[in-house]
Motif scaffolding. Structure first.
Motif, PDB file in Angstrom:
ATOM      1  N   ASN A 179      39.609  43.735  37.895  1.00  0.00           N
ATOM      2  CA  ASN A 179      39.417  45.130  37.496  1.00  0.00           C
ATOM      3  C   ASN A 179      40.598  45.667  36.725  1.00  0.00           C
ATOM      4  OD1 ASN A 179      36.859  45.686  38.793  1.00  0.00           O
ATOM      5  ND2 ASN A 179      37.968  45.431  40.704  1.00  0.00           N
ATOM      6  N   LEU A 180      40.290  46.363  35.643  1.00  0.00           N
ATOM      7  CA  LEU A 180      41.259  47.182  34.928  1.00  0.00           C
ATOM      8  C   LEU A 180      41.160  48.566  35.550  1.00  0.00           C
ATOM      9  CD1 LEU A 180      43.177  47.946  32.594  1.00  0.00           C
ATOM     10  CD2 LEU A 180      41.111  48.376  31.226  1.00  0.00           C
ATOM     11  N   ILE A 181      42.279  49.084  36.033  1.00  0.00           N
ATOM     12  CA  ILE A 181      42.307  50.396  36.675  1.00  0.00           C
ATOM     13  C   ILE A 181      43.323  51.256  35.933  1.00  0.00           C
ATOM     14  CG2 ILE A 181      42.797  51.642  38.822  1.00  0.00           C
ATOM     15  CD1 ILE A 181      42.247  48.796  40.191  1.00  0.00           C
ATOM     16  N   VAL A 182      42.892  52.448  35.539  1.00  0.00           N
ATOM     17  CA  VAL A 182      43.783  53.391  34.868  1.00  0.00           C
ATOM     18  C   VAL A 182      43.801  54.672  35.692  1.00  0.00           C
ATOM     19  CG1 VAL A 182      44.305  54.635  32.743  1.00  0.00           C
ATOM     20  CG2 VAL A 182      43.176  52.397  32.618  1.00  0.00           C
ATOM     21  N   LEU A 183      44.995  55.052  36.159  1.00  0.00           N
ATOM     22  CA  LEU A 183      45.177  56.284  36.925  1.00  0.00           C
ATOM     23  C   LEU A 183      45.808  57.338  36.028  1.00  0.00           C
ATOM     24  CD1 LEU A 183      46.670  54.708  40.161  1.00  0.00           C
ATOM     25  CD2 LEU A 183      44.420  55.780  39.951  1.00  0.00           C
ATOM     26  N   MET A 234      40.599  58.381  37.997  1.00  0.00           N
ATOM     27  CA  MET A 234      40.771  56.929  37.922  1.00  0.00           C
ATOM     28  C   MET A 234      39.603  56.323  37.142  1.00  0.00           C
ATOM     29  SD  MET A 234      41.091  54.140  41.038  1.00  0.00           S
ATOM     30  CE  MET A 234      39.476  54.488  41.724  1.00  0.00           C
ATOM     31  N   PHE A 235      39.937  55.462  36.214  1.00  0.00           N
ATOM     32  CA  PHE A 235      38.961  54.696  35.435  1.00  0.00           C
ATOM     33  C   PHE A 235      39.043  53.259  35.932  1.00  0.00           C
ATOM     34  CE2 PHE A 235      38.324  51.665  31.999  1.00  0.00           C
ATOM     35  CZ  PHE A 235      37.140  52.080  31.418  1.00  0.00           C
ATOM     36  N   THR A 236      37.890  52.651  36.223  1.00  0.00           N
ATOM     37  CA  THR A 236      37.854  51.255  36.667  1.00  0.00           C
ATOM     38  C   THR A 236      36.799  50.509  35.862  1.00  0.00           C
ATOM     39  OG1 THR A 236      38.397  51.960  38.912  1.00  0.00           O
ATOM     40  CG2 THR A 236      37.567  49.722  38.650  1.00  0.00           C
ATOM     41  N   MET A 237      37.205  49.372  35.289  1.00  0.00           N
ATOM     42  CA  MET A 237      36.272  48.552  34.511  1.00  0.00           C
ATOM     43  C   MET A 237      36.433  47.092  34.926  1.00  0.00           C
ATOM     44  SD  MET A 237      35.714  48.557  30.448  1.00  0.00           S
ATOM     45  CE  MET A 237      34.413  47.646  29.668  1.00  0.00           C
ATOM     46  N   PRO A 238      35.338  46.472  35.378  1.00  0.00           N
ATOM     47  CA  PRO A 238      35.416  45.075  35.824  1.00  0.00           C
ATOM     48  C   PRO A 238      35.324  44.088  34.657  1.00  0.00           C
ATOM     49  CG  PRO A 238      33.220  45.912  36.209  1.00  0.00           C
ATOM     50  CD  PRO A 238      34.022  47.050  35.646  1.00  0.00           C
ATOM     51  N   PHE A 239      35.992  42.962  34.835  1.00  0.00           N
ATOM     52  CA  PHE A 239      35.929  41.839  33.904  1.00  0.00           C
ATOM     53  C   PHE A 239      35.680  40.582  34.726  1.00  0.00           C
ATOM     54  CE2 PHE A 239      38.154  45.062  31.607  1.00  0.00           C
ATOM     55  CZ  PHE A 239      37.786  44.887  30.287  1.00  0.00           C
ATOM     56  N   GLU A 240      35.057  39.591  34.124  1.00  0.00           N
ATOM     57  CA  GLU A 240      34.720  38.353  34.831  1.00  0.00           C
ATOM     58  C   GLU A 240      35.940  37.580  35.304  1.00  0.00           C
ATOM     59  OE1 GLU A 240      31.784  37.083  35.876  1.00  0.00           O
ATOM     60  OE2 GLU A 240      30.923  38.981  35.238  1.00  0.00           O
ATOM     61  N   SER A 241      37.053  37.709  34.566  1.00  0.00           N
ATOM     62  CA  SER A 241      38.258  36.943  34.905  1.00  0.00           C
ATOM     63  C   SER A 241      39.481  37.631  34.311  1.00  0.00           C
ATOM     64  CB  SER A 241      38.159  35.524  34.346  1.00  0.00           C
ATOM     65  OG  SER A 241      38.142  35.573  32.928  1.00  0.00           O
ATOM     66  N   VAL A 242      40.651  37.181  34.749  1.00  0.00           N
ATOM     67  CA  VAL A 242      41.899  37.677  34.174  1.00  0.00           C
ATOM     68  C   VAL A 242      41.947  37.334  32.689  1.00  0.00           C
ATOM     69  CG1 VAL A 242      44.418  37.428  34.209  1.00  0.00           C
ATOM     70  CG2 VAL A 242      43.153  37.563  36.356  1.00  0.00           C
ATOM     71  N   GLU A 243      41.464  36.150  32.350  1.00  0.00           N
ATOM     72  CA  GLU A 243      41.460  35.723  30.942  1.00  0.00           C
ATOM     73  C   GLU A 243      40.589  36.643  30.094  1.00  0.00           C
ATOM     74  OE1 GLU A 243      42.776  32.661  33.569  1.00  0.00           O
ATOM     75  OE2 GLU A 243      40.796  33.602  33.566  1.00  0.00           O
ATOM     76  N   ALA A 244      39.423  37.017  30.605  1.00  0.00           N
ATOM     77  CA  ALA A 244      38.531  37.924  29.869  1.00  0.00           C
ATOM     78  C   ALA A 244      39.183  39.296  29.696  1.00  0.00           C
ATOM     79  CB  ALA A 244      37.189  38.063  30.592  1.00  0.00           C
ATOM     80  N   LEU A 245      39.871  39.770  30.725  1.00  0.00           N
ATOM     81  CA  LEU A 245      40.586  41.046  30.629  1.00  0.00           C
ATOM     82  C   LEU A 245      41.705  40.954  29.601  1.00  0.00           C
ATOM     83  CD1 LEU A 245      41.439  43.899  31.510  1.00  0.00           C
ATOM     84  CD2 LEU A 245      42.688  42.833  33.385  1.00  0.00           C
ATOM     85  N   ASN A 246      42.498  39.889  29.661  1.00  0.00           N
ATOM     86  CA  ASN A 246      43.594  39.712  28.703  1.00  0.00           C
ATOM     87  C   ASN A 246      43.083  39.630  27.272  1.00  0.00           C
ATOM     88  OD1 ASN A 246      45.607  39.809  30.627  1.00  0.00           O
ATOM     89  ND2 ASN A 246      45.614  37.596  30.936  1.00  0.00           N
ATOM     90  N   ILE A 260      46.032  46.145  37.453  1.00  0.00           N
ATOM     91  CA  ILE A 260      45.045  45.060  37.398  1.00  0.00           C
ATOM     92  C   ILE A 260      44.801  44.643  38.850  1.00  0.00           C
ATOM     93  CG2 ILE A 260      44.499  42.766  36.497  1.00  0.00           C
ATOM     94  CD1 ILE A 260      45.083  44.910  34.309  1.00  0.00           C
ATOM     95  N   GLY A 261      43.528  44.581  39.237  1.00  0.00           N
ATOM     96  CA  GLY A 261      43.201  44.225  40.608  1.00  0.00           C
ATOM     97  C   GLY A 261      42.121  43.166  40.652  1.00  0.00           C
TER      98      GLY A 261
END
Length: 103
Positions: free
Chosen positions: A3-7, A59-71, A99-100
């Motif tokens: 998860n990408l988390i923005v506070l 708080m904004f939260t957006m899921p990604f399949e993997s750390v690599e996909a987020l990066n 990042i969680g």
């Protein structure tokens, strides 16, 4: 899931933040190709508690399949523009990016 988390800190002007944030979400959709009616993220607004007001407004939260996909997403020019805009609209101080991993 990663998860990408923005506070976002408490804004100096809530109405201005709300207006700017609505435009920011449109920019996010445009820059990373999210269809208008699709919302692959969640937004949480924090409420005051008995202890007082939260240091964070939203708080904004957006899921990604993997750390690599987020990066990969975060390194794209479109997401770099979205990140710069997040800093611009956050009048209470820079947003906190976390990042969680969901278990």
């Amino acid at each position: 899931m990663t998860n990408l988390i923005v506070l976002y800190p408490q804004p100096t002007d809530v109405k201005k933040f709300e207006s700017d944030y609505a435009e920011h979400i449109i920019l996010l959709h445009e820059k990373i190709g999210i269809p208008k009616n699709v919302k692959p993220y969640s937004v949480t607004k924090f409420l005051s508690a008995a202890e007082g007001e939260s240091p964070f407004f939203q708080m904004f939260t957006m899921p990604f399949e993997s750390v690599e996909a987020l990066n990969e997403a975060m390194s794209s020019p479109g997401m770099q523009e979205v990140a710069a805009d997040a800093n611009r609209i956050s009048s209470g101080g820079n947003p906190i990016v976390l990042i969680g991993k969901t278990k």
